[in-house]
Design an enzyme around this catalytic site. Structure first.
Site, PDB file in Angstrom:
ATOM      1  N   CYS A  16       8.843  -1.457  -2.277  1.00  0.00           N
ATOM      2  CA  CYS A  16       8.401  -2.812  -2.583  1.00  0.00           C
ATOM      3  C   CYS A  16       8.698  -3.185  -4.036  1.00  0.00           C
ATOM      4  CB  CYS A  16       6.903  -2.915  -2.323  1.00  0.00           C
ATOM      5  SG  CYS A  16       5.934  -1.791  -3.358  1.00  0.00           S
ATOM      6  N   ASP A  57       7.980   4.295   1.207  1.00  0.00           N
ATOM      7  CA  ASP A  57       8.540   4.325  -0.141  1.00  0.00           C
ATOM      8  C   ASP A  57       9.310   5.622  -0.345  1.00  0.00           C
ATOM      9  OD1 ASP A  57       7.350   1.880  -1.440  1.00  0.00           O
ATOM     10  OD2 ASP A  57       5.506   2.905  -0.888  1.00  0.00           O
ATOM     11  N   CYS A 110       2.996   3.799  -6.476  1.00  0.00           N
ATOM     12  CA  CYS A 110       4.384   3.657  -6.909  1.00  0.00           C
ATOM     13  C   CYS A 110       4.609   4.323  -8.264  1.00  0.00           C
ATOM     14  CB  CYS A 110       4.769   2.179  -6.992  1.00  0.00           C
ATOM     15  SG  CYS A 110       4.739   1.337  -5.392  1.00  0.00           S
ATOM     16  N   CYS A 129       7.468   6.707   5.521  1.00  0.00           N
ATOM     17  CA  CYS A 129       6.136   6.383   5.008  1.00  0.00           C
ATOM     18  C   CYS A 129       6.126   5.116   4.169  1.00  0.00           C
ATOM     19  CB  CYS A 129       5.597   7.549   4.170  1.00  0.00           C
ATOM     20  SG  CYS A 129       5.299   9.051   5.127  1.00  0.00           S
TER      21      CYS A 129
END
Length: 296
Positions: free
Chosen positions: A68, A43, A112, A41
């Protein structure tokens, strides 16, 4: 190009806490790991915490992150925040604390910070020997986003904790709705429920009004086709099949929906009524008032 704060870039370029914590068998010390996300997916985060068993304090922490700039910076920030805290104090850390430590994150990257919060919770409960499913009801409710496996309770939680008001914000925080988009209307319904103070229950779960578009957002053609197919499969076909008939989606041209009536419906003298009452009215109610259904 994302606009990152100086703090985000600093932690991304110079992370000091990447890696694992080796278990050296120290007396009075225990290492625990929490893992969330999926490489498939985009992350994934594995958080390692070293806990002093006498004081319940986190004396060290490390992370392994696939993702990222924001994912790595959020992981580094999380580690810096949790060091020195007791486990109970750590459980009070929210994704907002992580984002604030970074001086903010782009809205599209807020998931995140949520990932960091969830990894921390997993690590703490693993340390305490409590299975994740025993303390976290996020996965016990109806599955809303099948693309990313996000349940209704988890969506409600992130809406409440972050005062989210749009489906787009929910997508930014936990990715729900970021795949095929068929669950965006359901997310809008949950947002309205949260704003009205309605709690999740079997009566008001996504099964009854999951297609409504209360926000008036315009669906993309792909989203609309997916929603039409979902309504036909889950709400229309079971009724027709019970009477010996069936319907198949043939084509969609804008708001014109073409279907094939099959079985008893294909030869029934009341097929026009079936089109207008059983199919068209349901699609109008669930998706778009401008939809017109035609048989081919």
């Amino acid at each position: 190009m994302w606009e990152y704060t100086d703090k985000v870039l600093e932690l991304f370029y110079n992370p000091k806490n990447q890696g694992t914590i080796e278990d050296k068998g120290e007396v009075g010390v225990q290492i625990s790991t929490g893992e969330v996300g999926s490489i498939a997916c985009g992350d994934a985060l594995r958080l390692h915490i070293k806990v002093d068993q006498e004081t319940d304090k986190i004396i060290d922490a490390r992370f392994q992150t696939f993702g990222c700039t924001s994912a790595i910076a959020s992981s580094e920030a999380l580690v810096e925040i949790v060091k020195g805290k007791t486990l109970d104090e750590a459980l009070k850390i929210t994704n907002k604390d992580i984002a604030e430590y970074l001086g903010g994150l782009p809205q599209e990257k807020m998931h995140c910070s949520v990932m960091g919060q969830e990894a921390l919770e997993a690590a703490v409960y693993n340390y305490r020997g409590i299975p994740l499913e025993a303390h976290d009801d996020d996965d016990e409710g109806a599955l809303i986003c099948s693309c990313f496996g996000v349940s209704e309770p988890k969506i409600r939680r992130v809406i409440q904790e972050n005062n989210l008001t749009t489906a787009e914000e929910v997508t930014n925080y936990i990715k729900a709705g970021g795949g095929c988009g068929t669950c965006l209307a359901s997310i809008d319904d949950i947002i309205i429920d949260v704003q009205r103070g309605i709690t999740s229950s079997p009566q008001n779960s996504s099964n009854s009004n999951y297609i409504n578009q209360p926000s008036g957002k315009k669906l993309t053609p792909v989203q609309q086709i997916a929603l039409i197919q979902k309504v036909l499969d889950e709400e229309v076909r079971p009724v027709l099949i019970a009477d010996g008939g069936d319907v198949e989606l043939y084509d969609v041209e804008g708001d014109k929906v073409k279907v094939l009536l099959q079985g008893a419906c294909g030869s029934c003298s009341s097929s026009t009524a079936t089109l207008k009452i059983a199919i068209e009215s349901r699609l109008k109610e669930r998706i778009n008032q401008n939809i017109v259904v035609e048989a081919v």
